[in-house]
Design an enzyme around this catalytic site. Structure first.
Site, PDB file in Angstrom:
ATOM      1  N   GLY A 192       0.795  -1.223   0.000  1.00 43.97           N
ATOM      2  CA  GLY A 192       0.000   0.000   0.000  1.00 43.97           C
ATOM      3  C   GLY A 192       0.830   1.277   0.000  1.00 43.97           C
ATOM      4  N   SER A 193       0.423   2.270  -0.780  1.00 41.12           N
ATOM      5  CA  SER A 193       1.256   3.459  -0.936  1.00 41.12           C
ATOM      6  C   SER A 193       0.461   4.600  -1.562  1.00 41.12           C
ATOM      7  CB  SER A 193       2.474   3.117  -1.807  1.00 41.12           C
ATOM      8  OG  SER A 193       2.049   2.501  -3.008  1.00 41.12           O
TER       9      SER A 193
END
Length: 224
Positions: A192-193
């Site tokens: 996730g980013s």
């Protein structure tokens, strides 16, 4: 296509590392005479991890739109910030900023938003707060990629790749001085980013808050 297969190589590396760990657990269980249970549990967990990793690191070819003066989304995810900045760290002038959140189920390979030359790739150390927070761009570890855009003369486009709680490794594929076409693969963020896109005020924004975008395909800005 350029840099095709790099995401798959990253996935296979993680899978083999996990396999080694599973083998160590199985061997330890055998040495401790714990029966086959530790080996079976480790094997099932490795299989589940492998399937998830192959899914997470998927990397389809982008169907990039053609035409002059277009900026495409650099990432797959949801637009949750659209704003104007009085001064950008990319070129020291007012600009549009769009922020795209990438969840753990989104594709995590990034694409060039414009055709042009890579002017710089700058890594900045920082924190690893949740990428769900829109202010993570100001505090988290990130890589800033500056493009000398070929879409219009003497204009720059900036892309900031931002780490998160789980995404602690940003892997740029490109180098300064490299020429790219719009939509080509440029980087990978593991798990996730977030990514921030900076474009000149001379462009019109073509997306809205909450919109899902596809990396290398969705037009997010264009010259009027």
């Amino acid at each position: 296509m350029k840099y095709a297969g790099k995401a798959r190589c990253a996935a296979l590396k993680l899978i083999f590392m996990a396999l080694f760990a599973a083998c160590v657990i199985g061997a330890a269980g055998w040495l401790l005479r714990a029966g086959t249970v530790p080996a079976l549990v480790a094997g099932v967990l490795w299989l589940l991890f492998s399937l998830f990793t192959l899914y997470f690191f998927r990397d389809p070819n982008a169907n990039t739109p053609q035409g002059a003066g277009l900026v495409v989304s650099p990432g797959h995810g949801k637009v949750d910030v659209i704003e104007q900045l009085g001064e950008s760290k990319v070129w020291g002038a007012p600009c549009h900023r769009m922020s795209i959140f990438l969840s753990v189920i989104d594709i995590h390979v990034q694409n060039a938003p414009v055709s042009g030359r890579i002017a710089s790739v700058t890594r900045t150390a920082g924190q690893f707060i949740s990428a769900l927070r829109t202010d993570s761009a100001a505090h988290n570890e990130n890589v800033l990629i500056e493009f000398d855009s070929a879409e219009t003369a003497a204009e720059k486009v900036g892309l900031r790749l931002i780490a998160g709680v789980l995404a602690r490794r940003i892997v740029p594929f490109i180098q300064p001085g490299e020429d790219l076409r719009r939509g080509e693969r440029i980087s990978l963020i593991q798990f996730g980013s977030r990514c921030d896109l900076y474009v000149p005020l001379s462009y019109q924004i073509k997306v809205s808050l909450g919109q899902k975008v596809v990396g290398g395909e969705t037009v997010v800005a264009a010259k009027p």
